[in-house]
Design an enzyme around this catalytic site. Structure first.
Site, PDB file in Angstrom:
ATOM      1  N   HIS A  44      -2.852   7.567   6.787  1.00  0.00           N
ATOM      2  CA  HIS A  44      -3.120   6.264   6.180  1.00  0.00           C
ATOM      3  C   HIS A  44      -4.533   5.826   6.567  1.00  0.00           C
ATOM      4  CE1 HIS A  44      -2.139   2.582   4.193  1.00  0.00           C
ATOM      5  NE2 HIS A  44      -2.309   1.848   5.278  1.00  0.00           N
ATOM      6  N   LYS A  69      -9.727   7.839   2.872  1.00  0.00           N
ATOM      7  CA  LYS A  69     -10.169   6.456   2.638  1.00  0.00           C
ATOM      8  C   LYS A  69     -11.584   6.217   3.156  1.00  0.00           C
ATOM      9  CE  LYS A  69      -5.621   4.159   2.694  1.00  0.00           C
ATOM     10  NZ  LYS A  69      -4.768   5.326   3.048  1.00  0.00           N
ATOM     11  N   PHE A 116       1.653  -3.717   3.826  1.00  0.00           N
ATOM     12  CA  PHE A 116       2.002  -5.057   4.294  1.00  0.00           C
ATOM     13  C   PHE A 116       3.492  -5.295   4.051  1.00  0.00           C
ATOM     14  CE2 PHE A 116      -2.411  -7.286   3.754  1.00  0.00           C
ATOM     15  CZ  PHE A 116      -2.899  -6.519   4.796  1.00  0.00           C
ATOM     16  N   GLU A 162      -1.151   4.911  14.300  1.00  0.00           N
ATOM     17  CA  GLU A 162      -0.752   6.095  13.531  1.00  0.00           C
ATOM     18  C   GLU A 162      -0.927   7.363  14.362  1.00  0.00           C
ATOM     19  OE1 GLU A 162      -1.318   8.051   9.074  1.00  0.00           O
ATOM     20  OE2 GLU A 162      -2.692   6.475   9.731  1.00  0.00           O
ATOM     21  N   CYS A 170       0.809  -1.221   0.000  1.00  0.00           N
ATOM     22  CA  CYS A 170       0.000   0.000   0.000  1.00  0.00           C
ATOM     23  C   CYS A 170       0.839   1.267   0.000  1.00  0.00           C
ATOM     24  CB  CYS A 170      -0.957  -0.019   1.187  1.00  0.00           C
ATOM     25  SG  CYS A 170      -2.023  -1.472   1.198  1.00  0.00           S
ATOM     26  N   HIS A 216      -9.829   1.883   0.188  1.00  0.00           N
ATOM     27  CA  HIS A 216      -8.373   1.725   0.159  1.00  0.00           C
ATOM     28  C   HIS A 216      -7.945   1.223  -1.210  1.00  0.00           C
ATOM     29  CE1 HIS A 216      -4.361   1.063   1.198  1.00  0.00           C
ATOM     30  NE2 HIS A 216      -4.478   0.322   2.286  1.00  0.00           N
TER      31      HIS A 216
END
Length: 419
Positions: free
Chosen positions: A306, A338, A406, A317, A166, A343
């Site tokens: 994010h 998002k 990831f 975060e 991502c 996403h």
């Protein structure tokens, strides 16, 4: 050596909120959700049956009918977004030195739809004879979008794709930024594309318990920073930016959206899929971006986080933001777009950089939708301004955008007003 300055002179997007930048931006500010029932395949037996799909995309606007079969959907999105960004930049193609124009374009997964279709076709054939499409491999590979864009325009500069889940397209922008400021290119078309709303894509993420299962109300399923969040909502599409060396842009009288101030990268070095619960990698990547930009935390007015709406990711975060920004965190606007787009995986960083650029240009911050006062998370400081539910006008001198992938890949980019 003295590094060159890099500005953004063109934007393009194909998104769940619209298939152009103006449409995307208008719906983002309105707080429109792009979520709805999955139409790309029959998802009725899946735990998650909804996503943020691109709507009303017509490939025949961009390709001849016989050409469409050569491109996976992710590459179609990429080419469409790139075309808008190149047109927006308004180059004089006869004067442009094509040897000095590159394409760095990302995808976290690539042509998963093509892979799924071709393998399914083989295993369901009655005679078992392998009859694979001759375009199977070039449609599937994650670098092909960059190749197609370069071939479409004859851009012969640096050309490749970046893969970091991502964080892929933020890293693509970071590489493009570095190549230009080091003098290795004048212009780079950079961004990302993804089209992973397929049976295997949704099935794979569902099996990891990564996706929201709020099938009864998809439009409110992505709810970053709310206590009831239960996973992210898959999106798809593409975003493309024209990064250009400042003097090159000025010499041709280009319009300038914003300046790229700096980028950062780091690794969590912690877990295959989960972010570090204390946000250590997120802390480091923001610190690296600020250092690269030669900026202080107080110079930032907006963070496009994010913010995927996962139980572990959102609070980690926030911890990182508090660690980096301290008391200034309470003066920031923070939002997760998002909550509206879903996403976009490998394309999300480029799209959220566009949102950040338009915030800087227009002095307005898009919202984080789907939050209610009775759904506050006690782990998250409610004194922070998450720009809940409604866009907010304010001077945005500079914005920072975070993406985490990831594998523990983290990437941040800072954009600022051009002056």
């Amino acid at each position: 050596m003295e590094l060159k300055r890099v500005v953004v002179t063109g934007l393009g997007a194909v998104t769940p909120l619209g298939n152009s930048v103006p449409e995307f931006w208008e719906n983002l500010l309105k707080g429109v959700s792009g979520a709805g029932p999955i139409t790309h395949f029959d998802a009725s037996k899946f735990k998650t049956q909804f996503a943020c799909e691109v709507k009303n995309f017509d490939p025949l606007k961009y390709f001849e009918k016989k050409e469409v079969r050569k491109y996976d959907l992710y590459a179609q999105f990429a080419i469409a977004a790139a075309k808008e960004s190149v047109e927006d930049a308004a180059f004089d193609m006869e004067k442009l030195n094509h040897d000095r124009v590159g394409v760095i374009f990302a995808s976290g997964i690539g042509g998963i739809g093509t892979f799924e279709q071709e393998v399914k076709s083989f295993f369901t054939s009655e005679d078992g004879i392998p009859r694979y499409n001759p375009f199977f491999i070039p449609k599937m590979i994650g670098d092909i979008a960059a190749g197609h864009i370069s071939m479409m325009y004859g851009f012969r500069g640096p050309n490749f794709g970046t893969v970091s889940a991502c964080a892929s397209s933020t890293n693509a922008l970071g590489v493009a930024f570095d190549l230009i400021r080091l003098g290795k290119a004048d212009v780079i078309v950079s961004g990302g594309a993804e089209a992973s709303i397929t049976a295997s894509g949704v099935g794979g993420f569902t099996s990891m318990h990564a996706l929201s299962t709020r099938n009864d109300d998809p439009t409110t399923a992505s709810r970053p920073f709310s206590k009831s969040r239960d996973g992210f909502v898959m999106g798809e599409g593409s975003a493309s930016l024209i990064l250009e060396e400042l003097e090159h842009a000025k010499a041709r009288g280009a319009k300038i959206y914003a300046e790229i101030a700096g980028t950062g990268a780091s690794a969590d070095a912690y877990h295959m899929t989960a972010t570090h619960p204390e946000g250590l990698g997120a802390t480091l990547v923001m610190e690296n971006a600020l250092k690269d930009a030669n900026m202080k935390p107080e110079d930032i007015d907006y963070i496009n986080v994010h913010g995927t709406s996962t139980p572990v990711g959102d609070p980690s975060e926030v911890k990182a933001i508090m660690r980096v920004f301290g008391e200034h965190a309470y003066k920031l606007n923070i939002s997760s777009t998002k909550s509206m787009t879903g996403h976009l995986l490998g394309a999300t960083g480029a799209l959220e950089t566009i949102a950040s650029i338009l915030s800087v240009k227009n002095d307005i911050v898009p919202p984080t939708i789907n939050h209610t006062d009775d759904d506050k998370d006690p782990e998250i400081d409610d004194k922070l301004n998450f720009t809940f539910n409604k866009a907010q006008k304010r001077v945005v001198r500079a914005a920072l955008s975070n993406t985490f992938g990831f594998g523990g890949h983290n990437s941040s980019i800072i954009v600022k007003k051009f002056a």
